[in-house]
Design an enzyme around this catalytic site. Sequence first.
Site: not given
Ligand code: AHR
Length: 500
Positions: A291, A172
């Site tokens: 994610e 990210e």
């Molecule tokens: O999964 C929780 C968080 O969400 C992770 O650390 C990050 O990559 C995202 O913002």
Amino acid sequence: MKAKIVFHKDFQISSVDERIYGSFVEHLGRCVYTGIYEPGHPEADDLGFRRDVIKLVKELKVPLVRYPGGNFVSGYNWEDGIGPAGARPVRTDLAWKSLESNRIGTNEFAQWAKRADADVMMAVNLGTRGADAARNIVEYCNIPRGTYWSDLRRSHGYEDPHAIKLWCLGNEMDGPWQICHRTAEEYGRIAAEAAKVMKWTDPSIELVACGSSNARMPTFGDWEKTVLDHCYEHVDYISLHIYFANHENDTPNFLGRSLEMDTFIKTVAGICDHVKAKKRSAKTVNLSFDEWNVWFHSRDQDKKAEPWGYAPSLLEDIYTMEDALVVGCMLITLLRNADRVKVACLAQLVNVIAPIMTVSGGGAWRQTIFYPFLHAAKYGRGVSLQPAVTCGKYDSREYSGIPYVDSAAVYDEASGEITIFAVNRNLAEPMRLDVDLLDFGKLRVMEHIAMHNVDLKAVNGPGVERVAPCSVSGARIDGTAMEAQLPAASWNVIRLAPAK
Ligand code: AHR
């Protein structure tokens, strides 16, 4: 209400890459410590890993686990987590305002993954670190012997390389919350250079560049284009992340959110192909949805958490029945985009926005979202079929034209089995589902599994399963025509096999 779906054996989207059933373990909250690892626990194995958790991970059939972050990785010195455990430094984790003991690091996690029958998807730090640390960890993990880092690994007791095939180039990096957040130009350059030296160290690896943290980022679209302009020829995938919330307690709208996931996927695939065309490249960059989940229940509580503890309880969302429906729609969306999404990670695996929860010193239990994931990972392997759906639609606060039935099907050519996944988004009424299965030969219904609960806010807990799948009778097939009844607000798995 009625819905009709037509599937034809030749109308195939793509074979499903089993890595779409990946998950994620971050050094965050109780995911690692008291999640997968709890020495002294009655279920702890010789390395301190909880056997009860490994059993549930295996039940979920997770083939790949992303590690060690997440936001955590952007401040992580991987060297802190190798060598004698007693000599490892305690560090401040600035991402989650916690203390990190480094008791678990690269080698221990590789061992855990082996015990859980999963491969590791390793992320490197492109926040506070760069290409040098990235190439060194590839050398440490993947080179058999005869170099500084590979021999250091061997001296730590790991004779065989970990052979990690899939690597994330940071996490990210478009987000201002990220440790050492970068502009697209800055990140594109560092990703390209890190990718080059990582692949020169081990040409067999595959790399994932960071896409946008979500499709609502102000830089979304431009970010992907600029980053890929720099690193297209050096990477294999670009990442997508999405978390859905229902802050407004508007269930019909919440159930429509997967439409946004679908648009996100198609837009990013389009940007990849735009860069491909511009570069006259022969190569296709595919997508790593590394994610995805529902995440909102714990947010307010986490804002009040005391900083600088070890493994504090953070992001411990307790999932409801309606969250499981949204997760089901997200899985269906991944299957319907199997031609471009080759990797996906349910974030996360244990305790932190997770399907598996643990009580420290106590048992492990399954959240509501455990079940749709389990069914997809177990039965959703084969070829994803193109569904032609005819059904009613509705409009919600943010979306229009939400189909009442969301569906995907997977055909396993070897066994001839077909699994239909379907969510009935109608909260008030069951749905009569008619499915035409063309050119598959004579079929029989093996089972119809459903998950529903009149209370959409019902949750599970330690020793309490209010939301769990059940077997539904009544599904039948006559020639090519199958008929089933989908309960109101339900997740459904209908399994068909060749008739004997
Ligand atoms: O999964 C929780 C968080 O969400 C992770 O650390 C990050 O990559 C995202 O913002």
